[in-house]
Structure formats: structure tokens, C-alpha cells
Design a protein around this motif. Sequence first.
Motif, PDB file in Angstrom:
ATOM      1  N   ALA A   8     -32.612   5.190  13.722  1.00 11.83           N
ATOM      2  CA  ALA A   8     -33.693   6.276  13.725  1.00 11.83           C
ATOM      3  C   ALA A   8     -34.854   6.058  13.252  1.00 11.83           C
ATOM      4  CB  ALA A   8     -32.720   7.518  13.082  1.00 11.83           C
ATOM      5  N   GLY A   9     -34.860   5.378  12.074  1.00 13.44           N
ATOM      6  CA  GLY A   9     -36.100   4.896  11.437  1.00 13.44           C
ATOM      7  C   GLY A   9     -36.980   3.995  12.334  1.00 13.44           C
ATOM      8  N   TYR A  10     -36.381   3.032  13.011  1.00 13.39           N
ATOM      9  CA  TYR A  10     -36.976   2.250  13.837  1.00 13.39           C
ATOM     10  C   TYR A  10     -37.415   2.792  15.125  1.00 13.39           C
ATOM     11  CZ  TYR A  10     -35.774  -1.217  10.646  1.00 13.39           C
ATOM     12  OH  TYR A  10     -35.561  -2.104   9.333  1.00 13.39           O
ATOM     13  N   THR A  11     -36.696   3.744  15.910  1.00 16.51           N
ATOM     14  CA  THR A  11     -37.079   4.590  16.851  1.00 16.51           C
ATOM     15  C   THR A  11     -38.509   5.000  16.460  1.00 16.51           C
ATOM     16  OG1 THR A  11     -34.878   4.512  17.534  1.00 16.51           O
ATOM     17  CG2 THR A  11     -36.063   6.264  18.260  1.00 16.51           C
ATOM     18  N   ILE A  12     -38.188   5.882  15.484  1.00 13.16           N
ATOM     19  CA  ILE A  12     -39.566   6.688  15.071  1.00 13.16           C
ATOM     20  C   ILE A  12     -40.760   5.685  15.051  1.00 13.16           C
ATOM     21  CG2 ILE A  12     -40.714   8.044  13.072  1.00 13.16           C
ATOM     22  CD1 ILE A  12     -38.114   9.157  12.557  1.00 13.16           C
ATOM     23  N   ALA A  13     -40.668   4.582  14.434  1.00 14.25           N
ATOM     24  CA  ALA A  13     -41.719   3.642  14.190  1.00 14.25           C
ATOM     25  C   ALA A  13     -42.086   3.059  15.658  1.00 14.25           C
ATOM     26  CB  ALA A  13     -41.191   2.523  13.445  1.00 14.25           C
ATOM     27  N   ALA A  14     -41.193   2.727  16.618  1.00 17.93           N
ATOM     28  CA  ALA A  14     -41.422   2.426  18.170  1.00 17.93           C
ATOM     29  C   ALA A  14     -42.154   3.644  18.760  1.00 17.93           C
ATOM     30  CB  ALA A  14     -40.184   2.071  18.642  1.00 17.93           C
ATOM     31  N   ALA A  15     -41.684   4.736  18.445  1.00 15.84           N
ATOM     32  CA  ALA A  15     -42.701   5.830  19.130  1.00 15.84           C
ATOM     33  C   ALA A  15     -43.987   5.833  18.747  1.00 15.84           C
ATOM     34  CB  ALA A  15     -41.807   7.153  18.639  1.00 15.84           C
ATOM     35  N   ILE A  64     -53.261   3.083  11.809  1.00 17.11           N
ATOM     36  CA  ILE A  64     -53.027   3.471  10.329  1.00 17.11           C
ATOM     37  C   ILE A  64     -51.774   4.309  10.452  1.00 17.11           C
ATOM     38  CG2 ILE A  64     -53.382   4.731   8.320  1.00 17.11           C
ATOM     39  CD1 ILE A  64     -56.589   4.259   8.898  1.00 17.11           C
ATOM     40  N   GLY A  65     -51.327   5.144  11.040  1.00 17.82           N
ATOM     41  CA  GLY A  65     -50.134   5.732  11.451  1.00 17.82           C
ATOM     42  C   GLY A  65     -49.032   4.825  11.770  1.00 17.82           C
ATOM     43  N   PHE A  66     -49.314   3.904  12.524  1.00 17.69           N
ATOM     44  CA  PHE A  66     -47.965   2.911  12.988  1.00 17.69           C
ATOM     45  C   PHE A  66     -47.634   2.077  11.642  1.00 17.69           C
ATOM     46  CE2 PHE A  66     -47.140  -1.286  14.143  1.00 17.69           C
ATOM     47  CZ  PHE A  66     -46.045  -1.239  14.460  1.00 17.69           C
ATOM     48  N   VAL A  67     -48.528   1.647  11.007  1.00 22.91           N
ATOM     49  CA  VAL A  67     -48.519   0.912   9.925  1.00 22.91           C
ATOM     50  C   VAL A  67     -47.442   1.542   8.755  1.00 22.91           C
ATOM     51  CG1 VAL A  67     -49.207  -0.431   7.951  1.00 22.91           C
ATOM     52  CG2 VAL A  67     -50.048  -0.733  10.408  1.00 22.91           C
ATOM     53  N   VAL A  68     -48.042   2.852   8.399  1.00 22.71           N
ATOM     54  CA  VAL A  68     -47.546   3.472   7.388  1.00 22.71           C
ATOM     55  C   VAL A  68     -46.065   4.018   7.804  1.00 22.71           C
ATOM     56  CG1 VAL A  68     -47.533   5.587   6.074  1.00 22.71           C
ATOM     57  CG2 VAL A  68     -49.448   4.249   6.447  1.00 22.71           C
ATOM     58  N   VAL A  69     -45.629   4.465   9.188  1.00 23.27           N
ATOM     59  CA  VAL A  69     -44.523   4.672   9.521  1.00 23.27           C
ATOM     60  C   VAL A  69     -43.695   3.630   9.691  1.00 23.27           C
ATOM     61  CG1 VAL A  69     -43.388   5.662  11.604  1.00 23.27           C
ATOM     62  CG2 VAL A  69     -45.274   6.804  10.655  1.00 23.27           C
ATOM     63  N   ALA A  70     -44.077   2.667   9.925  1.00 19.25           N
ATOM     64  CA  ALA A  70     -43.492   1.301   9.998  1.00 19.25           C
ATOM     65  C   ALA A  70     -42.671   0.949   8.667  1.00 19.25           C
ATOM     66  CB  ALA A  70     -44.093   0.054  10.844  1.00 19.25           C
ATOM     67  N   ILE A  71     -43.667   0.967   7.546  1.00 12.60           N
ATOM     68  CA  ILE A  71     -43.298   0.908   6.122  1.00 12.60           C
ATOM     69  C   ILE A  71     -42.133   1.718   5.631  1.00 12.60           C
ATOM     70  CG2 ILE A  71     -44.203   0.588   3.676  1.00 12.60           C
ATOM     71  CD1 ILE A  71     -46.662  -0.296   5.008  1.00 12.60           C
ATOM     72  N   ALA A  72     -42.582   3.034   6.066  1.00 15.30           N
ATOM     73  CA  ALA A  72     -41.601   4.058   5.761  1.00 15.30           C
ATOM     74  C   ALA A  72     -40.007   3.814   6.305  1.00 15.30           C
ATOM     75  CB  ALA A  72     -42.181   5.382   6.079  1.00 15.30           C
ATOM     76  N   ALA A  73     -40.339   3.388   7.790  1.00 17.44           N
ATOM     77  CA  ALA A  73     -38.997   2.962   8.259  1.00 17.44           C
ATOM     78  C   ALA A  73     -38.083   1.757   7.564  1.00 17.44           C
ATOM     79  CB  ALA A  73     -38.990   2.768   9.816  1.00 17.44           C
ATOM     80  N   GLY A  74     -38.922   0.892   7.306  1.00 15.50           N
ATOM     81  CA  GLY A  74     -38.220  -0.130   6.433  1.00 15.50           C
ATOM     82  C   GLY A  74     -37.805   0.167   4.986  1.00 15.50           C
ATOM     83  N   VAL A  88     -42.170  13.189   8.800  1.00 10.31           N
ATOM     84  CA  VAL A  88     -43.086  14.030   8.356  1.00 10.31           C
ATOM     85  C   VAL A  88     -44.233  13.080   8.583  1.00 10.31           C
ATOM     86  CG1 VAL A  88     -43.999  14.947   6.414  1.00 10.31           C
ATOM     87  CG2 VAL A  88     -41.957  15.339   6.821  1.00 10.31           C
ATOM     88  N   LEU A  89     -44.284  11.682   8.112  1.00  8.74           N
ATOM     89  CA  LEU A  89     -45.593  10.976   8.573  1.00  8.74           C
ATOM     90  C   LEU A  89     -45.760  10.954   9.904  1.00  8.74           C
ATOM     91  CD1 LEU A  89     -44.426   8.259   5.902  1.00  8.74           C
ATOM     92  CD2 LEU A  89     -46.563   9.636   5.633  1.00  8.74           C
ATOM     93  N   LEU A  90     -44.670  10.505  10.829  1.00  4.31           N
ATOM     94  CA  LEU A  90     -45.098  10.586  12.306  1.00  4.31           C
ATOM     95  C   LEU A  90     -46.114  11.862  12.807  1.00  4.31           C
ATOM     96  CD1 LEU A  90     -44.293   9.372  15.214  1.00  4.31           C
ATOM     97  CD2 LEU A  90     -42.615  10.701  15.162  1.00  4.31           C
ATOM     98  N   PHE A  91     -45.471  12.851  12.426  1.00  5.17           N
ATOM     99  CA  PHE A  91     -46.063  14.252  12.868  1.00  5.17           C
ATOM    100  C   PHE A  91     -47.785  14.239  12.003  1.00  5.17           C
ATOM    101  CE2 PHE A  91     -41.885  15.518  14.067  1.00  5.17           C
ATOM    102  CZ  PHE A  91     -42.158  15.741  15.489  1.00  5.17           C
ATOM    103  N   LEU A  92     -47.717  13.999  10.961  1.00  7.20           N
ATOM    104  CA  LEU A  92     -49.140  13.916  10.171  1.00  7.20           C
ATOM    105  C   LEU A  92     -50.143  13.160  10.964  1.00  7.20           C
ATOM    106  CD1 LEU A  92     -48.164  14.019   6.407  1.00  7.20           C
ATOM    107  CD2 LEU A  92     -49.400  15.939   7.679  1.00  7.20           C
ATOM    108  N   PHE A  93     -49.535  11.839  11.234  1.00  7.65           N
ATOM    109  CA  PHE A  93     -50.665  10.890  11.902  1.00  7.65           C
ATOM    110  C   PHE A  93     -50.781  11.146  13.157  1.00  7.65           C
ATOM    111  CE2 PHE A  93     -49.708   8.370   7.935  1.00  7.65           C
ATOM    112  CZ  PHE A  93     -51.029   8.049   7.703  1.00  7.65           C
ATOM    113  N   LEU A  94     -49.745  11.849  14.073  1.00  6.31           N
ATOM    114  CA  LEU A  94     -50.231  12.239  15.350  1.00  6.31           C
ATOM    115  C   LEU A  94     -51.072  13.473  15.251  1.00  6.31           C
ATOM    116  CD1 LEU A  94     -46.613  12.155  17.013  1.00  6.31           C
ATOM    117  CD2 LEU A  94     -48.346  10.716  17.469  1.00  6.31           C
ATOM    118  N   GLY A  95     -50.916  14.388  14.196  1.00  8.28           N
ATOM    119  CA  GLY A  95     -51.807  15.495  14.210  1.00  8.28           C
ATOM    120  C   GLY A  95     -53.396  15.032  14.030  1.00  8.28           C
ATOM    121  N   TRP A  96     -53.512  13.894  13.141  1.00 11.93           N
ATOM    122  CA  TRP A  96     -54.690  13.307  12.697  1.00 11.93           C
ATOM    123  C   TRP A  96     -55.406  12.668  14.063  1.00 11.93           C
ATOM    124  CZ3 TRP A  96     -55.614   8.251   9.174  1.00 11.93           C
ATOM    125  CH2 TRP A  96     -56.754   8.283   9.046  1.00 11.93           C
TER     126      TRP A  96
END
Length: 110
Positions: A8-15, A64-74, A88-96
Motif C-alpha cells: 500500500a505504501g509503494y502504491t501510494i508513492a507510485a500514484a 516535492i510531494g513525490f519525494v516526501v511521499v516516497a520517503i514516508a512509504a519507505g 495524508v501527505l499524498l492529499f496535502l501535496f495533491l491539494g498544493w
Amino acid sequence: MTYQANFAGYTIAAAMLVVVVVTQLAASGRIRRNGFIGLRIPPTMASDAAWVAGHRAALVPSWIGFVVVAIAAGAAQFTPGAMTACIVLLFLFLGWSVVAAWRGARAATR
């Protein structure tokens, strides 16, 4: 952590990576204004120039969102509860990214 949590974490980062790639392609003009893919908000749909400008404005937040979400997924592999942070980070960075695109496209139409 279970296999499902890691997946799930890697799927979120892939999205988020898909968002970055689509934004990059639209900002470069490779994806033209359409009704299926890209940041299809009223300001970006106003004109071709607004489409490109809006996506260019969304590039930095999406990268920036991709990098942060990938780190969080790891980190989610080793930290209980980090999966919630990934979402939460995914939606925050999508919103930004959407806010940046909105502003960039509106500035292009003025």
C-alpha cells in the motif's frame, strides 16, 4: 509490518509518481488540454496557454510531494502508523499542486 502495508505504501508513492509524470508532460505541451487526464480545473481548461501555465506551476509541488511521499512509504515499512501519514501527505501535496495550478493558470489568462 505486513506485506499488504508495504504494498500500500509503494502504491501510494507510485500514484504520486503518476501525478508527477502527467504534470510534467502537460507542462511541456505533450499532453494537450483534454477532458480525461491532467489537472482539469476551470482555470486550466480556459485556454491552451492556461493549461500549460497551470501545469508548470504545479511541477514543484508535485515533485516535492513525490519525494516526501516516497520517503514516508519507505518509513512505513518500519514505523507503525506511518501508512496514515503517507495518505495524508499524498492529499496535502495533491491539494498544493491544484492550488498552484489554479494560481498559475489564472495568472496566464490575465
